[in-house]
Design an enzyme around this catalytic site. Structure first.
Site, PDB file in Angstrom:
ATOM      1  N   ARG A 109     -18.404 -11.821  39.708  1.00 44.76           N
ATOM      2  CA  ARG A 109     -19.052 -10.533  39.943  1.00 44.76           C
ATOM      3  C   ARG A 109     -20.482 -10.752  40.430  1.00 44.76           C
ATOM      4  O   ARG A 109     -21.275 -11.452  39.773  1.00 44.76           O
ATOM      5  CB  ARG A 109     -19.058  -9.728  38.651  1.00 44.76           C
ATOM      6  CG  ARG A 109     -19.843  -8.433  38.691  1.00 44.76           C
ATOM      7  CD  ARG A 109     -19.186  -7.390  39.551  1.00 44.76           C
ATOM      8  NE  ARG A 109     -19.817  -6.093  39.363  1.00 44.76           N
ATOM      9  CZ  ARG A 109     -19.574  -5.034  40.125  1.00 44.76           C
ATOM     10  NH1 ARG A 109     -18.704  -5.121  41.124  1.00 44.76           N
ATOM     11  NH2 ARG A 109     -20.187  -3.890  39.883  1.00 44.76           N
ATOM     12  N   TYR A 137       1.423 -11.245  -9.977  1.00 45.00           N
ATOM     13  CA  TYR A 137       1.317 -12.697  -9.817  1.00 45.00           C
ATOM     14  C   TYR A 137       1.876 -13.123  -8.459  1.00 45.00           C
ATOM     15  O   TYR A 137       1.267 -13.930  -7.748  1.00 45.00           O
ATOM     16  CB  TYR A 137       2.070 -13.412 -10.934  1.00 45.00           C
ATOM     17  CG  TYR A 137       2.231 -14.898 -10.685  1.00 45.00           C
ATOM     18  CD1 TYR A 137       1.157 -15.766 -10.850  1.00 45.00           C
ATOM     19  CD2 TYR A 137       3.448 -15.416 -10.248  1.00 45.00           C
ATOM     20  CE1 TYR A 137       1.294 -17.120 -10.592  1.00 45.00           C
ATOM     21  CE2 TYR A 137       3.598 -16.763  -9.989  1.00 45.00           C
ATOM     22  CZ  TYR A 137       2.516 -17.617 -10.164  1.00 45.00           C
ATOM     23  OH  TYR A 137       2.656 -18.956  -9.898  1.00 45.00           O
ATOM     24  N   TRP A 143       1.688   2.239   5.864  1.00 45.78           N
ATOM     25  CA  TRP A 143       1.085   1.237   6.755  1.00 45.78           C
ATOM     26  C   TRP A 143       1.843  -0.089   6.729  1.00 45.78           C
ATOM     27  O   TRP A 143       1.239  -1.165   6.672  1.00 45.78           O
ATOM     28  CB  TRP A 143      -0.386   1.002   6.392  1.00 45.78           C
ATOM     29  CG  TRP A 143      -1.195   2.252   6.350  1.00 45.78           C
ATOM     30  CD1 TRP A 143      -1.486   3.083   7.379  1.00 45.78           C
ATOM     31  CD2 TRP A 143      -1.836   2.822   5.197  1.00 45.78           C
ATOM     32  NE1 TRP A 143      -2.243   4.141   6.951  1.00 45.78           N
ATOM     33  CE2 TRP A 143      -2.477   4.005   5.615  1.00 45.78           C
ATOM     34  CE3 TRP A 143      -1.928   2.448   3.858  1.00 45.78           C
ATOM     35  CZ2 TRP A 143      -3.194   4.812   4.743  1.00 45.78           C
ATOM     36  CZ3 TRP A 143      -2.634   3.253   2.998  1.00 45.78           C
ATOM     37  CH2 TRP A 143      -3.267   4.411   3.430  1.00 45.78           C
ATOM     38  N   ASP A 178      -4.429 -15.256  -1.021  1.00 43.25           N
ATOM     39  CA  ASP A 178      -5.468 -16.101  -0.437  1.00 43.25           C
ATOM     40  C   ASP A 178      -4.975 -16.766   0.846  1.00 43.25           C
ATOM     41  O   ASP A 178      -5.677 -16.784   1.865  1.00 43.25           O
ATOM     42  CB  ASP A 178      -5.914 -17.168  -1.445  1.00 43.25           C
ATOM     43  CG  ASP A 178      -6.586 -16.566  -2.667  1.00 43.25           C
ATOM     44  OD1 ASP A 178      -7.233 -15.508  -2.529  1.00 43.25           O
ATOM     45  OD2 ASP A 178      -6.454 -17.142  -3.762  1.00 43.25           O
ATOM     46  N   SER A 207       0.814  -1.213   0.000  1.00 47.84           N
ATOM     47  CA  SER A 207       0.000   0.000   0.000  1.00 47.84           C
ATOM     48  C   SER A 207       0.847   1.262   0.000  1.00 47.84           C
ATOM     49  O   SER A 207       1.999   1.265   0.431  1.00 47.84           O
ATOM     50  CB  SER A 207      -0.930   0.000   1.219  1.00 47.84           C
ATOM     51  OG  SER A 207      -1.798  -1.111   1.195  1.00 47.84           O
ATOM     52  N   GLU A 223      -2.502 -15.773   2.688  1.00 45.27           N
ATOM     53  CA  GLU A 223      -2.238 -14.732   3.685  1.00 45.27           C
ATOM     54  C   GLU A 223      -3.519 -14.364   4.420  1.00 45.27           C
ATOM     55  O   GLU A 223      -3.517 -14.179   5.647  1.00 45.27           O
ATOM     56  CB  GLU A 223      -1.630 -13.511   2.994  1.00 45.27           C
ATOM     57  CG  GLU A 223      -0.195 -13.755   2.509  1.00 45.27           C
ATOM     58  CD  GLU A 223       0.240 -12.811   1.404  1.00 45.27           C
ATOM     59  OE1 GLU A 223      -0.486 -11.821   1.159  1.00 45.27           O
ATOM     60  OE2 GLU A 223       1.289 -13.061   0.784  1.00 45.27           O
ATOM     61  N   ARG A 224      -4.620 -14.264   3.694  1.00 43.29           N
ATOM     62  CA  ARG A 224      -5.905 -13.962   4.337  1.00 43.29           C
ATOM     63  C   ARG A 224      -6.301 -15.087   5.292  1.00 43.29           C
ATOM     64  O   ARG A 224      -6.827 -14.836   6.379  1.00 43.29           O
ATOM     65  CB  ARG A 224      -6.991 -13.764   3.275  1.00 43.29           C
ATOM     66  CG  ARG A 224      -6.850 -12.488   2.464  1.00 43.29           C
ATOM     67  CD  ARG A 224      -8.096 -12.227   1.632  1.00 43.29           C
ATOM     68  NE  ARG A 224      -7.993 -10.953   0.921  1.00 43.29           N
ATOM     69  CZ  ARG A 224      -7.789 -10.821  -0.377  1.00 43.29           C
ATOM     70  NH1 ARG A 224      -7.665 -11.899  -1.134  1.00 43.29           N
ATOM     71  NH2 ARG A 224      -7.706  -9.638  -0.936  1.00 43.29           N
ATOM     72  N   GLY A 251      -4.451   2.216  -1.575  1.00 41.52           N
ATOM     73  CA  GLY A 251      -4.751   1.212  -0.560  1.00 41.52           C
ATOM     74  C   GLY A 251      -5.409   0.001  -1.186  1.00 41.52           C
ATOM     75  O   GLY A 251      -4.742  -0.919  -1.659  1.00 41.52           O
ATOM     76  N   SER A 252      -6.738  -0.001  -1.230  1.00 48.79           N
ATOM     77  CA  SER A 252      -7.460  -1.107  -1.864  1.00 48.79           C
ATOM     78  C   SER A 252      -7.132  -1.209  -3.349  1.00 48.79           C
ATOM     79  O   SER A 252      -7.059  -2.303  -3.911  1.00 48.79           O
ATOM     80  CB  SER A 252      -8.975  -0.921  -1.671  1.00 48.79           C
ATOM     81  OG  SER A 252      -9.315  -0.941  -0.301  1.00 48.79           O
TER      82      SER A 252
END
EC number: 1.3.8.4
Length: 409
Positions: free
Chosen positions: A296, A261, A184, A268, A154, A270-271, A159-160
């Site tokens: 409590r 690439y 970031w 995938d 990023s 990494e997510r 970003g996206s």
């Protein structure tokens, strides 16, 4: 302060044992005996080595100076779980990587995030795309914890829409000269080895991006001031600055123009690994909330006897267990060679959003104490929110899932 000192040590101590009893039967449905033993060992390591520092890491915004957590995790063989044994790794699968990510995040979300960026975003990129010479040069020290790794995609205005990056690498004799900024970057201030993406052909769009291995100390490469974040404090994040930074040709990761690439082929997985982070945070919420409502008392009895509190615990528990089952079923598929893009986006979408809600419920269970920083629930909420933003926002994940479903016959 006095209330926290009275309640907190007992809560965390009792909560840890209680959690093991509560979830042992459920986890046996997800893991084989070896994976279960691994989970127990990582849990013990994380609770003894990392958890005692979690509050101080959050308050000070840095890892402890008197304890090298990177080296301790390396000594425990956590950094190279999916890396080949010939470079010091364990040669295991993503089930094990997710287990480690869960238990480390359960102990400290900040350490978990930095661990994920190091072991997943950096090391796994080098494992998948590095040349034999690059692997031999970089992996052993990254896997041992002697060096810290990072990845930078990023930018301040990219970003996206990462393909719109402006960071440029101009080809020269013997290599490339990089100019631009990255934003970031987790582990950026402390990393010795960074995977960085830059444009080698501005006119070629997605086919003009190349991945580079950047080393700390390269002339022209520097890090800007560390960012002061809402959560995941102590997990160092900064801007990277490249000013006529020369990078030799042998530091190209993959091939020139094949950066997208390299990026997408690992995204995938990494997510998937990062999705185990919210699982650990949800577990940490229950570790605190369940013992607290047992101790409590209001109106002459423990508040856990009231149905509305039991309802909150039920919602927290089902959010955790459904997310956990989703993550580990996808991890098992990935280990079997069945990587599904929509499922890898789905697990982090689902787990991240559930984690934020579970943390809010944990705060509510503790009432006024949940809003006091001497208790961990506020930190857990601030840490959880990151997973709805980092590694692709929830909106991008929904877009990926919808696009994949639309393409299917």
């Amino acid at each position: 302060m006095a209330a926290a000192q009275r309640w907190l040590p007992g809560i965390l101590r009792r909560g840890d044992g209680l959690a093991r009893r509560l979830y042992s039967s459920a986890s046996s449905l997800l893991f084989d005996d070896t994976q279960e033993q691994f989970k127990e060992s990582v849990h013990k390591f994380a609770q003894e080595t990392i958890a005692p520092h979690a509050a101080a890491i959050d308050a000070s915004n840095h890892f402890p100076k008197d304890v090298n957590l990177w080296k301790l995790m390396g000594d425990f063989n956590l950094h190279g779980l999916t890396a080949p044994e010939e470079y010091g790794g364990m040669g295991l699968g993503y089930m094990y990587h997710c287990i480690a990510m869960e238990e480390i995040s359960r102990a400290s979300g900040s350490v978990g995030l930095s661990y994920g960026a190091h072991s997943n975003l950096c090391i796994n990129q080098l494992v998948r795309h590095g040349s034999p010479a690059q692997k031999l040069k970089y992996l052993p020290k990254l896997i041992s914890g002697e060096h810290v790794g990072a990845l930078a995609m990023s930018e301040p205005n990219s970003g996206s829409d990462v393909v719109s990056m402006k960071c440029k690498a101009e080809k020269v004799d013997g290599g490339y000269v990089i100019n631009g900024n990255k934003m970031w970057c987790t582990n950026g201030p402390s990393a010795q080895t960074l995977v960085v993406y830059a444009k080698t052909d501005i006119a070629a769009g997605s086919k003009g991006i190349t991945a580079f291995i950047i080393e700390k100390g390269m002339p022209g490469f520097s890090t800007a001031q560390k960012l002061d974040k809402l959560g995941m404090r102590g997990s160092d994040t900064c801007e990277l600055v490249f000013e006529n930074c020369f990078v030799p040709h042998e530091n190209v990761l993959g091939e020139e123009g094949k950066g997208v690439y390299v990026m997408m082929s690992g995204l995938d997985l990494e997510r998937l690994v990062l999705a185990a982070g919210p699982i650990g945070l949800m577990q940490a919420c229950l570790d605190v909330a369940v013992p607290y409502v047992r101790q409590r008392e209001q109106f002459g009895r423990p508040i856990g006897e009231f149905q509305f509190i039991q309802g909150k615990l039920a919602d927290m528990y089902t959010s955790l267990q459904s997310s956990r089952s989703f993550v580990y079923s996808v991890a098992r598929d990935c280990d079997n060679g069945k990587v599904d893009r929509k499922d890898c986006a789905g697990v982090i979408l689902f787990a991240a959003e559930r984690a934020t809600q579970v943390a809010l419920q944990a705060i509510q269970c503790l009432g006024g104490n949940g809003y006091i920083n001497e208790y961990p629930t506020g930190r857990l909420l601030r840490d959880a929110k990151l997973f709805e933003i980092g590694a692709g926002t929830s909106e991008i994940r929904r877009m990926i899932i919808g696009r994949e479903l639309f393409k299917e016959e």
